[in-house]
Design a protein around this motif. Structure first.
Motif, PDB file in Angstrom:
ATOM      1  N   ARG A   1       0.814  -1.207   0.000  1.00 44.96           N
ATOM      2  CA  ARG A   1       0.000   0.000   0.000  1.00 44.96           C
ATOM      3  C   ARG A   1       0.861   1.276   0.000  1.00 44.96           C
ATOM      4  O   ARG A   1       0.382   2.337  -0.357  1.00 44.96           O
ATOM      5  CB  ARG A   1      -0.909  -0.037   1.231  1.00 44.96           C
TER       6      ARG A   1
ATOM      7  N   SER B   1       0.941  -7.198  -1.493  1.00 43.03           N
ATOM      8  CA  SER B   1       0.298  -7.483  -0.211  1.00 43.03           C
ATOM      9  C   SER B   1      -1.205  -7.644  -0.432  1.00 43.03           C
ATOM     10  O   SER B   1      -1.740  -7.286  -1.482  1.00 43.03           O
ATOM     11  CB  SER B   1       0.573  -6.366   0.788  1.00 43.03           C
TER      12      SER B   1
ATOM     13  N   VAL C   1       0.459 -12.421  -1.861  1.00 46.99           N
ATOM     14  CA  VAL C   1       1.215 -13.399  -1.076  1.00 46.99           C
ATOM     15  C   VAL C   1       0.918 -13.214   0.408  1.00 46.99           C
ATOM     16  O   VAL C   1       0.509 -12.148   0.851  1.00 46.99           O
ATOM     17  CB  VAL C   1       2.744 -13.300  -1.311  1.00 46.99           C
TER      18      VAL C   1
ATOM     19  N   THR D   1      -2.995 -15.799   3.668  1.00 46.68           N
ATOM     20  CA  THR D   1      -4.230 -16.102   2.949  1.00 46.68           C
ATOM     21  C   THR D   1      -4.050 -15.914   1.451  1.00 46.68           C
ATOM     22  O   THR D   1      -5.037 -15.767   0.729  1.00 46.68           O
ATOM     23  CB  THR D   1      -5.397 -15.258   3.477  1.00 46.68           C
TER      24      THR D   1
ATOM     25  N   SER E   1       4.348  -3.140   5.126  1.00 44.91           N
ATOM     26  CA  SER E   1       4.678  -2.950   6.538  1.00 44.91           C
ATOM     27  C   SER E   1       5.259  -4.208   7.178  1.00 44.91           C
ATOM     28  O   SER E   1       6.036  -4.139   8.116  1.00 44.91           O
ATOM     29  CB  SER E   1       3.448  -2.468   7.310  1.00 44.91           C
TER      30      SER E   1
ATOM     31  N   GLN F   1       0.569 -11.632   9.020  1.00 44.82           N
ATOM     32  CA  GLN F   1      -0.053 -12.478   7.994  1.00 44.82           C
ATOM     33  C   GLN F   1       0.699 -12.399   6.674  1.00 44.82           C
ATOM     34  O   GLN F   1       0.675 -13.324   5.871  1.00 44.82           O
ATOM     35  CB  GLN F   1      -1.514 -12.069   7.756  1.00 44.82           C
ATOM     36  N   HIS F   2       1.334 -11.265   6.430  1.00 45.58           N
ATOM     37  CA  HIS F   2       2.129 -11.149   5.207  1.00 45.58           C
ATOM     38  C   HIS F   2       3.410 -11.978   5.344  1.00 45.58           C
ATOM     39  O   HIS F   2       3.753 -12.753   4.452  1.00 45.58           O
ATOM     40  CB  HIS F   2       2.462  -9.679   4.917  1.00 45.58           C
TER      41      HIS F   2
ATOM     42  N   ASN G   1      11.416   0.719   2.915  1.00 47.60           N
ATOM     43  CA  ASN G   1      10.270   1.319   3.598  1.00 47.60           C
ATOM     44  C   ASN G   1      10.694   2.658   4.200  1.00 47.60           C
ATOM     45  O   ASN G   1      11.805   2.785   4.713  1.00 47.60           O
ATOM     46  CB  ASN G   1       9.779   0.356   4.694  1.00 47.60           C
TER      47      ASN G   1
ATOM     48  N   ALA H   1      10.308   4.849  -1.492  1.00 47.64           N
ATOM     49  CA  ALA H   1      10.323   3.939  -2.639  1.00 47.64           C
ATOM     50  C   ALA H   1      10.450   4.695  -3.954  1.00 47.64           C
ATOM     51  O   ALA H   1      11.121   4.226  -4.878  1.00 47.64           O
ATOM     52  CB  ALA H   1       9.048   3.100  -2.652  1.00 47.64           C
TER      53      ALA H   1
HETATM   54  C1  LIG Z   1      -7.187 -12.957   8.662  1.00 56.83           C
HETATM   55  C2  LIG Z   1      -6.214 -12.050   7.974  1.00 56.83           C
HETATM   56  C3  LIG Z   1      -5.452 -12.567   6.925  1.00 56.83           C
HETATM   57  C4  LIG Z   1      -4.540 -11.737   6.255  1.00 56.83           C
HETATM   58  N1  LIG Z   1      -3.787 -12.276   5.244  1.00 56.83           N
HETATM   59  C5  LIG Z   1      -2.864 -11.490   4.618  1.00 56.83           C
HETATM   60  C6  LIG Z   1      -2.025 -12.015   3.591  1.00 56.83           C
HETATM   61  O1  LIG Z   1      -2.119 -13.191   3.209  1.00 56.83           O
HETATM   62  N2  LIG Z   1      -1.129 -11.193   2.991  1.00 56.83           N
HETATM   63  C7  LIG Z   1      -0.982  -9.871   3.336  1.00 56.83           C
HETATM   64  O2  LIG Z   1      -0.135  -9.176   2.750  1.00 56.83           O
HETATM   65  N3  LIG Z   1      -1.766  -9.351   4.300  1.00 56.83           N
HETATM   66  C8  LIG Z   1      -2.710 -10.119   4.949  1.00 56.83           C
HETATM   67  N4  LIG Z   1      -3.506  -9.568   5.903  1.00 56.83           N
HETATM   68  C9  LIG Z   1      -3.439  -8.106   6.103  1.00 56.83           C
HETATM   69  C10 LIG Z   1      -2.289  -7.673   6.967  1.00 56.83           C
HETATM   70  O3  LIG Z   1      -2.686  -7.726   8.316  1.00 56.83           O
HETATM   71  C11 LIG Z   1      -1.882  -6.218   6.634  1.00 56.83           C
HETATM   72  O4  LIG Z   1      -2.999  -5.387   6.789  1.00 56.83           O
HETATM   73  C12 LIG Z   1      -1.339  -6.035   5.217  1.00 56.83           C
HETATM   74  O5  LIG Z   1      -0.327  -6.981   4.933  1.00 56.83           O
HETATM   75  C13 LIG Z   1      -0.784  -4.641   5.068  1.00 56.83           C
HETATM   76  O6  LIG Z   1      -0.457  -4.396   3.720  1.00 56.83           O
HETATM   77  P1  LIG Z   1       0.653  -3.328   3.357  1.00 56.83           P
HETATM   78  O7  LIG Z   1       1.887  -3.642   4.076  1.00 56.83           O
HETATM   79  O8  LIG Z   1       0.698  -3.260   1.874  1.00 56.83           O
HETATM   80  O9  LIG Z   1      -0.014  -1.971   3.843  1.00 56.83           O
HETATM   81  P2  LIG Z   1       0.288  -1.081   5.137  1.00 56.83           P
HETATM   82  O10 LIG Z   1       0.243  -1.866   6.374  1.00 56.83           O
HETATM   83  O11 LIG Z   1      -0.595   0.088   4.984  1.00 56.83           O
HETATM   84  O12 LIG Z   1       1.791  -0.671   4.946  1.00 56.83           O
HETATM   85  C14 LIG Z   1       2.260   0.220   3.989  1.00 56.83           C
HETATM   86  C15 LIG Z   1       3.732   0.413   4.276  1.00 56.83           C
HETATM   87  O13 LIG Z   1       4.277   1.246   3.262  1.00 56.83           O
HETATM   88  C16 LIG Z   1       5.196   2.148   3.865  1.00 56.83           C
HETATM   89  N5  LIG Z   1       5.287   3.317   2.967  1.00 56.83           N
HETATM   90  C17 LIG Z   1       4.425   4.336   2.801  1.00 56.83           C
HETATM   91  N6  LIG Z   1       4.866   5.188   1.871  1.00 56.83           N
HETATM   92  C18 LIG Z   1       6.043   4.701   1.429  1.00 56.83           C
HETATM   93  C19 LIG Z   1       6.985   5.136   0.475  1.00 56.83           C
HETATM   94  N7  LIG Z   1       6.799   6.236  -0.251  1.00 56.83           N
HETATM   95  N8  LIG Z   1       8.101   4.410   0.294  1.00 56.83           N
HETATM   96  C20 LIG Z   1       8.330   3.272   1.004  1.00 56.83           C
HETATM   97  N9  LIG Z   1       7.455   2.802   1.920  1.00 56.83           N
HETATM   98  C21 LIG Z   1       6.332   3.517   2.122  1.00 56.83           C
HETATM   99  C22 LIG Z   1       4.620   2.438   5.211  1.00 56.83           C
HETATM  100  O14 LIG Z   1       5.635   2.882   6.102  1.00 56.83           O
HETATM  101  C23 LIG Z   1       4.023   1.094   5.603  1.00 56.83           C
HETATM  102  O15 LIG Z   1       4.981   0.319   6.321  1.00 56.83           O
HETATM  103  C24 LIG Z   1      -4.412 -10.382   6.604  1.00 56.83           C
HETATM  104  C25 LIG Z   1      -5.179  -9.869   7.662  1.00 56.83           C
HETATM  105  C26 LIG Z   1      -6.067 -10.692   8.339  1.00 56.83           C
HETATM  106  C27 LIG Z   1      -6.852 -10.114   9.463  1.00 56.83           C
END
Ligand SMILES: Cc1cc2nc3c(=O)[nH]c(=O)nc-3n(C[C@H](O)[C@H](O)[C@H](O)COP(=O)(O)OP(=O)(O)OC[C@H]3O[C@@H](n4cnc5c(N)ncnc54)[C@H](O)[C@@H]3O)c2cc1C
Lengths: 273, 321
Positions: free
Chosen positions: B206, B231, B246, B249, B264, B268-269, B283, B302
């Motif tokens: 994200r 993610s 990936v 789930t 992040s 789960q990731h 990050n 990034a």
């Molecule tokens: C039952 C259950 C199952 C799940 N299964 C999965 C699964 O299989 N896979 C999965 O991925 N998630 C899963 N999740 C979700 C998981 O909990 C997280 O919400 C998800 O992985 C977060 O995605 P993210 O890291 O892309 O987003 P965020 O948590 O929003 O993280 C975004 C990251 O980007 C960084 N960022 C922002 N701007 C920049 C920039 N310009 N340059 C560099 N970095 C930046 C931030 O610092 C932050 O660390 C599950 C959740 C539940 C409850």
């Protein structure tokens, strides 16, 4: 009572008319296999000399693949075509809260085969034994459980009942007695057709998660949960012990302006590129 | 006594997982005795199949009349081959075909199945094999109690080395029954590297803010010869296709190199990627949990770091040629 009301009764969904046309209005009898699994944030640890999963403080949920994909798609098909969705679980009374959750999401009734789930073969045999003379059109499972990740139960049920098995389906539609599915294959997807009854393991893409509402939760309390005695089955495998991965060594930080250094590290030190 | 290995062929070629499975089968045979026989169906040419000998197969059985086999036909093929060779160990790859077929064979033969093996079996308590459990958060040691044992090998667990000589290829006609699943259409992403097989993976989350920003991720993947991943929220919002998701789930992967950009590192990731041999995290947030699982970390934006990394990879490739 007015004439009109009587007419309405006569043409209600269970009239003979409906049975004649059953190709078009075929009701689906669906069985969804539900397993519990530890909440995804659970700390994974073991006790008894690393031979048993440590349940201390662990919250159980419905295995996400069973809930989000298999159950919800089953409910959607029922809503579109009529019929019933029954869940089945091999487990002890400790599984009842997760079974009630599945009922709250919308399943009509539940079956629990009253036995500790020993291995996938044991579970599959119990389910096949129950399902064999019940006339289900579809048996749905999640693609795997998030604890033992076996992906075994659905294929074993299919083998036991001699039914086609559609593994890792991301789409499932039914018209008449034919199912059309999209299956994940290496590097893409495959569209296939199979005649019902069939066993389908459900993966992402199949449906969207449903959050149970208050009415569903209240209704779930009184929906039937039938506890059935297990069949005599020998397990084929067992987990002898467990271990956890070694802690990662410290992260090495690289200056964001020096990506040449990162590439060199990946090449010379990590030998990854 | 022998080790039977099911090998998938696509477009006349042996799939990558097939070489891995045969190489693994040879390790199993070295420990438990017997030789390695591979079995396949469809229209791969004999020279392609003979190559399996270089990885340890002494013989390849091929049912050329069986095309577009469904799960039960492939299961019958493997059962017939097991019968013919007297195999007491059967190896599959824990890929999409293995997941469909191995449980069928297991139930039909009443032979215990180890799914997702990551190591060769040991003879502890007869037969014990290591697998990933809890989506890679732990390992389990599965004991198989039956005389015939089935293993499905997690892809990318072994790097096959060639050494032997070409295998004898033998026609193997057996009755596998009629197909009950008919293929309407196959859609593959041409030129893309399938994620579960990829040795290098570039993944983003994200933090990238929107789907329009994935160009630099694709550039980096292209320069490295890597597959792309993402993610869960990114796939859920539709920025990227579902098959790239990936994690616990989504797809579980274990490449040699996993580069995570703007992710992040939620538990789960991590569950789906922590089998990766080397992890690089990019990050902006130095406190992001992913750094705890990383081998190399870059605290930075990034949008500045990734284009620089693309240039650095280009430079590296040019100087290495
Ligand atoms: C039952 C259950 C199952 C799940 N299964 C999965 C699964 O299989 N896979 C999965 O991925 N998630 C899963 N999740 C979700 C998981 O909990 C997280 O919400 C998800 O992985 C977060 O995605 P993210 O890291 O892309 O987003 P965020 O948590 O929003 O993280 C975004 C990251 O980007 C960084 N960022 C922002 N701007 C920049 C920039 N310009 N340059 C560099 N970095 C930046 C931030 O610092 C932050 O660390 C599950 C959740 C539940 C409850």
């Amino acid at each position: 009572m007015s004439e009109k009301y009587h007419n309405f009764i006569i043409f209600a969904p269970h009239s003979t008319n409906d049975i004649v046309n059953h190709k078009h209005t075929q009701k689906m009898k669906i069985l969804v296999c539900i397993s519990k699994s530890p909440d995804t944030t659970s700390k994974i640890a073991f006790t008894d000399n690393n031979t048993k999963f440590d349940e201390t403080g662990v919250q159980y949920i419905v295995n996400p693949y069973d809930e989000w994909y298999a159950l919800v798609r089953g409910l959607e098909l029922k809503e579109a075509m009529g019929g019933t969705v029954t869940t089945i679980t091999v487990g002890t009374a400790a599984d009842d809260p997760t079974i009630r959750k599945a009922l709250a999401i919308g399943a009509d009734d539940a079956v629990r085969i009253d036995a500790e789930a020993k291995d996938a073969y044991f579970v599959a045999k119990q389910i096949a034994e129950y399902a064999k003379d019940q006339g289900f059109d579809l048996i749905l499972t999640g693609k795997e459980t998030i604890d033992y990740n076996g992906s075994q139960v659905a294929g074993m049920i299919a083998a036991d009942l001699d039914l086609p098995f559609l593994s890792l389906a991301s789409k499932l539609d039914v018209a008449g007695t034919t199912a059309t599915l999209e299956l994940d294959i290496t590097g893409g997807t495959k569209v296939v057709k199979a005649e019902l009854p069939a066993v389908v393991s459900c993966a992402k893409g199949m449906a969207e998660q449903r959050i149970p509402n208050m009415r569903g939760i209240m209704a779930a309390r009184t929906k039937p949960l039938n506890v059935v005695a297990p069949a005599g089955v020998e397990e084929l495998t067992s987990f002898a012990s467990y271990s956890t991965p070694d802690a990662k060594s410290e992260c090495k930080y690289v200056d964001p302006s020096n990506m040449d250094e990162l590439v060199q590290l990946l090449h010379n030190e990590a030998k990854a590129i | 006594m022998s080790v039977l290995v099911y090998v998938e062929t696509t477009n006349g070629k042996v799939a990558k997982n097939g070489f891995e499975a045969v190489f693994y089968g040879k390790k199993v045979a070295d420990k438990f005795g017997g030789d390695v026989v591979a079995v396949t169906s469809g229209s791969a040419d004999d020279s392609a199949l003979a190559e399996l000998g270089n990885y340890g197969a002494s013989k390849v059985l091929v049912n050329k009349g069986l095309n577009d086999a469904d799960d039960s036909q492939t299961a019958k093929l493997v059962q017939a081959a097991a019968d013919k060779t007297g195999a007491n160990i059967i190896v599959f790859s824990h890929d999409l075909i293995g997941k469909a077929v191995a449980p069928r064979v297991s139930a039909a033969l009443k032979a215990g199945l180890v799914s997702g093996a990551i190591d060769a079996p040991s003879d502890e308590n007869g037969f014990t094999c290591k697998v990933n459990v809890f989506s890679g958060k732990a390992f389990g040691f599965v004991n198989v109690k039956t005389a015939t044992r089935i293993i499905s090998l997690l892809p990318n667990s072994f790097k096959p080395e060639s050494g032997g000589s070409p295998a004898a290829v033998e026609a193997f006609d057996c009755d596998c029954g009629a197909a009950r699943v008919s293929v309407v259409e196959t859609k593959t992403q041409d030129g893309e590297i399938p994620l579960p097989e990829a040795e290098l993976v570039v993944s983003a989350g994200r933090g990238l803010k929107g789907p329009e920003n994935w160009g630099m991720i694709e550039d980096l993947a292209k320069e490295l010869g890597a597959a792309t991943a993402c993610s869960r929220p990114v796939a859920d919002i539709g920025w990227r296709p579902h098959h790239e998701h990936v994690g616990q789930t989504g797809v579980a992967i274990r490449p040699n190199l996993y580069i995570a950009v703007g992710i992040s590192g939620a538990i789960q990731h991590l569950a789906g990627v922590n089998g990766s041999k080397v992890i690089v995290v990019i990050n902006t947030d130095a406190e992001a949990p992913f750094f705890k699982a990383a081998d190399y970390g870059v605290v930075g934006d990034a949008f500045e770091v990734v284009p620089k990394l693309v240039e650095a990879v280009k430079k590296f490739k040019a100087s290495n040629n």
